[in-house]
Design a protein around this motif. Structure first.
Motif, PDB file in Angstrom:
ATOM      1  N   LEU A  15      47.119  38.714  30.940  1.00  0.00           N
ATOM      2  CA  LEU A  15      48.447  38.252  31.313  1.00  0.00           C
ATOM      3  C   LEU A  15      48.512  38.037  32.826  1.00  0.00           C
ATOM      4  CD1 LEU A  15      51.132  37.692  29.810  1.00  0.00           C
ATOM      5  CD2 LEU A  15      51.947  39.868  30.700  1.00  0.00           C
ATOM      6  N   GLY A  16      49.098  36.905  33.210  1.00  0.00           N
ATOM      7  CA  GLY A  16      49.254  36.585  34.615  1.00  0.00           C
ATOM      8  C   GLY A  16      50.663  36.123  34.922  1.00  0.00           C
ATOM      9  N   THR A  17      50.978  36.044  36.211  1.00  0.00           N
ATOM     10  CA  THR A  17      52.281  35.596  36.680  1.00  0.00           C
ATOM     11  C   THR A  17      52.092  34.433  37.640  1.00  0.00           C
ATOM     12  OG1 THR A  17      53.193  37.838  36.519  1.00  0.00           O
ATOM     13  CG2 THR A  17      54.403  36.263  37.861  1.00  0.00           C
ATOM     14  N   LEU A  18      52.760  33.329  37.361  1.00  0.00           N
ATOM     15  CA  LEU A  18      52.673  32.131  38.189  1.00  0.00           C
ATOM     16  C   LEU A  18      53.973  31.936  38.956  1.00  0.00           C
ATOM     17  CD1 LEU A  18      51.315  29.462  39.083  1.00  0.00           C
ATOM     18  CD2 LEU A  18      52.316  28.408  37.028  1.00  0.00           C
ATOM     19  N   ASP A  19      53.866  31.878  40.283  1.00  0.00           N
ATOM     20  CA  ASP A  19      54.979  31.461  41.131  1.00  0.00           C
ATOM     21  C   ASP A  19      54.753  29.988  41.453  1.00  0.00           C
ATOM     22  OD1 ASP A  19      56.736  33.932  42.496  1.00  0.00           O
ATOM     23  OD2 ASP A  19      54.833  34.541  41.633  1.00  0.00           O
ATOM     24  N   MET A  44      52.163  42.380  46.434  1.00  0.00           N
ATOM     25  CA  MET A  44      51.601  41.098  46.021  1.00  0.00           C
ATOM     26  C   MET A  44      52.665  40.192  45.387  1.00  0.00           C
ATOM     27  SD  MET A  44      48.536  41.177  47.133  1.00  0.00           S
ATOM     28  CE  MET A  44      49.292  42.085  48.494  1.00  0.00           C
ATOM     29  N   ALA A  45      53.617  40.792  44.688  1.00  0.00           N
ATOM     30  CA  ALA A  45      54.705  39.998  44.115  1.00  0.00           C
ATOM     31  C   ALA A  45      55.566  39.390  45.217  1.00  0.00           C
ATOM     32  CB  ALA A  45      55.552  40.865  43.192  1.00  0.00           C
ATOM     33  N   LEU A  46      55.856  40.174  46.246  1.00  0.00           N
ATOM     34  CA  LEU A  46      56.661  39.682  47.359  1.00  0.00           C
ATOM     35  C   LEU A  46      55.907  38.632  48.167  1.00  0.00           C
ATOM     36  CD1 LEU A  46      58.235  43.062  48.522  1.00  0.00           C
ATOM     37  CD2 LEU A  46      59.370  41.211  47.275  1.00  0.00           C
ATOM     38  N   LEU A  47      54.596  38.845  48.360  1.00  0.00           N
ATOM     39  CA  LEU A  47      53.784  37.857  49.064  1.00  0.00           C
ATOM     40  C   LEU A  47      53.766  36.541  48.296  1.00  0.00           C
ATOM     41  CD1 LEU A  47      51.770  37.049  51.293  1.00  0.00           C
ATOM     42  CD2 LEU A  47      49.947  38.039  49.875  1.00  0.00           C
ATOM     43  N   ALA A  48      53.592  36.611  46.984  1.00  0.00           N
ATOM     44  CA  ALA A  48      53.588  35.408  46.160  1.00  0.00           C
ATOM     45  C   ALA A  48      54.919  34.668  46.258  1.00  0.00           C
ATOM     46  CB  ALA A  48      53.296  35.770  44.701  1.00  0.00           C
ATOM     47  N   GLN A  49      56.007  35.403  46.238  1.00  0.00           N
ATOM     48  CA  GLN A  49      57.336  34.796  46.332  1.00  0.00           C
ATOM     49  C   GLN A  49      57.514  34.049  47.651  1.00  0.00           C
ATOM     50  OE1 GLN A  49      60.653  37.617  46.526  1.00  0.00           O
ATOM     51  NE2 GLN A  49      61.832  36.291  45.167  1.00  0.00           N
ATOM     52  N   PRO A  57      51.735  27.296  45.442  1.00  0.00           N
ATOM     53  CA  PRO A  57      51.747  27.950  44.127  1.00  0.00           C
ATOM     54  C   PRO A  57      50.794  29.151  44.124  1.00  0.00           C
ATOM     55  CG  PRO A  57      50.537  25.881  44.029  1.00  0.00           C
ATOM     56  CD  PRO A  57      51.126  25.949  45.396  1.00  0.00           C
ATOM     57  N   VAL A  58      51.214  30.222  43.464  1.00  0.00           N
ATOM     58  CA  VAL A  58      50.435  31.467  43.478  1.00  0.00           C
ATOM     59  C   VAL A  58      50.326  32.010  42.062  1.00  0.00           C
ATOM     60  CG1 VAL A  58      50.229  33.789  44.442  1.00  0.00           C
ATOM     61  CG2 VAL A  58      51.308  31.984  45.801  1.00  0.00           C
ATOM     62  N   PHE A  59      49.120  32.447  41.716  1.00  0.00           N
ATOM     63  CA  PHE A  59      48.888  33.044  40.395  1.00  0.00           C
ATOM     64  C   PHE A  59      48.289  34.427  40.581  1.00  0.00           C
ATOM     65  CE2 PHE A  59      46.428  33.326  36.281  1.00  0.00           C
ATOM     66  CZ  PHE A  59      47.546  33.336  35.452  1.00  0.00           C
ATOM     67  N   ARG A  60      48.912  35.425  39.946  1.00  0.00           N
ATOM     68  CA  ARG A  60      48.411  36.803  39.941  1.00  0.00           C
ATOM     69  C   ARG A  60      48.130  37.201  38.503  1.00  0.00           C
ATOM     70  NH1 ARG A  60      52.847  39.686  40.639  1.00  0.00           N
ATOM     71  NH2 ARG A  60      54.256  37.884  40.614  1.00  0.00           N
ATOM     72  N   PHE A  61      47.203  38.103  38.281  1.00  0.00           N
ATOM     73  CA  PHE A  61      46.878  38.499  36.906  1.00  0.00           C
ATOM     74  C   PHE A  61      46.363  39.923  36.861  1.00  0.00           C
ATOM     75  CE2 PHE A  61      42.899  37.256  38.722  1.00  0.00           C
ATOM     76  CZ  PHE A  61      41.923  37.982  38.058  1.00  0.00           C
ATOM     77  N   ASP A  62      46.426  40.512  35.678  1.00  0.00           N
ATOM     78  CA  ASP A  62      45.810  41.813  35.414  1.00  0.00           C
ATOM     79  C   ASP A  62      44.454  41.571  34.761  1.00  0.00           C
ATOM     80  OD1 ASP A  62      48.075  43.129  36.326  1.00  0.00           O
ATOM     81  OD2 ASP A  62      48.957  43.301  34.326  1.00  0.00           O
TER      82      ASP A  62
END
Length: 255
Positions: A15-19, A44-49, A57-62
């Motif tokens: 699962l990942g999160t795309l900003d 990392m969520a705040l940096l992506a935002q 565009p930023v993608f983070r994942f587990d």
């Protein structure tokens, strides 16, 4: 807009999160250790935002076995398939033309080792991991740096005279400093040094000056240019650290 994305890796679901943003250069954020994609203190969520608001565009994942992702947790040295799957998903979802990646600690080391295979164009690495110690003490280089600092401080000598020093801890530290580095430590540092050389001018290294991991990296891999911040926070969590990190990452992406 921020949205969750499921994607496959080695037969399991990650699962990942795309900003989302309109820029054609995207940033893949890889988490270090067993840290989930939100990051320490939501860093990392705040940096992506912030980056998405600036057009990146930023993608983070587990990775497998961490957070919301399935599968066994094999550690950072087994994360090549995870990074490649996340990079492919990010590119497919956004159509970005250029792909950069950011990682802190062992995620930085994993990106240096496996980033080429994942199709990543540029790396931004913070406090890369070079340590394979099995005890609970800081790295030898960090112990030496700390002892030098204390020896220059008159208040520490006064504290010692008053019995406020844990001599068992000092003896343990001195014993560790006197030992030769393990073969595993040499192997990891050598692998990392060789990998970093392949990135040449597509590499930015960021170091927290007082962080034990950063001190160990500097000791193991000398002479490599790096931008440094006067902080001891490994995750850049002190006041002002997040602004410095955002500015350096954005500058690297715009090179």
């Amino acid at each position: 807009m921020r949205r969750l994305i499921e994607f496959p890796c080695a037969g399991v679901r990650l699962l990942g999160t795309l900003d989302e943003a309109a820029g054609d250069t995207g940033l893949l954020i890889v988490s270090g250790g067993n840290e989930i994609r939100v990051g320490a203190h939501r860093g990392m969520a705040l940096l992506a935002q912030r980056l998405a608001a600036a057009g990146v565009p930023v993608f983070r994942f587990d990775r497998r076995g961490v957070g919301d992702s399935e599968g066994p947790n094999g550690g950072f040295l087994s994360s090549a398939p995870d990074i490649a799957a996340a990079a492919a998903t990010f590119t497919a979802e956004t159509g970005v033309k250029h792909l950069a990646a950011f990682g802190n600690c062992d995620a930085a080391t994993a990106l240096a080792l496996f980033g080429h295979v994942a199709g990543i164009d540029r790396l931004i690495l913070a406090n890369p991991w070079t340590i394979e110690d099995t005890d609970d003490l800081p790295p030898s280089a960090a112990i030496r740096a700390r002892y030098k600092e204390k020896l220059r401080d008159p208040a520490e000598w006064l504290r010692a005279a008053r019995g406020g020093v844990n001599f068992n801890k000092i003896i343990g530290g001195l014993r560790k400093v006197s030992q030769k580095p393990s073969q595993e430590t040499h192997m990891l540092a050598t692998r990392l040094m060789e990998a970093l050389a392949t990135w040449e001018d597509r590499l930015t290294i960021l170091l927290a000056e007082g962080d034990a991991t950063a001190i160990a990296f500097r000791d193991a891999i000398k002479g490599l240019p790096a931008e440094t911040l006067d902080t001891a926070s490994h995750s850049f969590a002190r006041t002002g650290d997040a602004d410095w990190l955002f500015e350096r990452v954005l500058a690297a992406l715009r090179q």
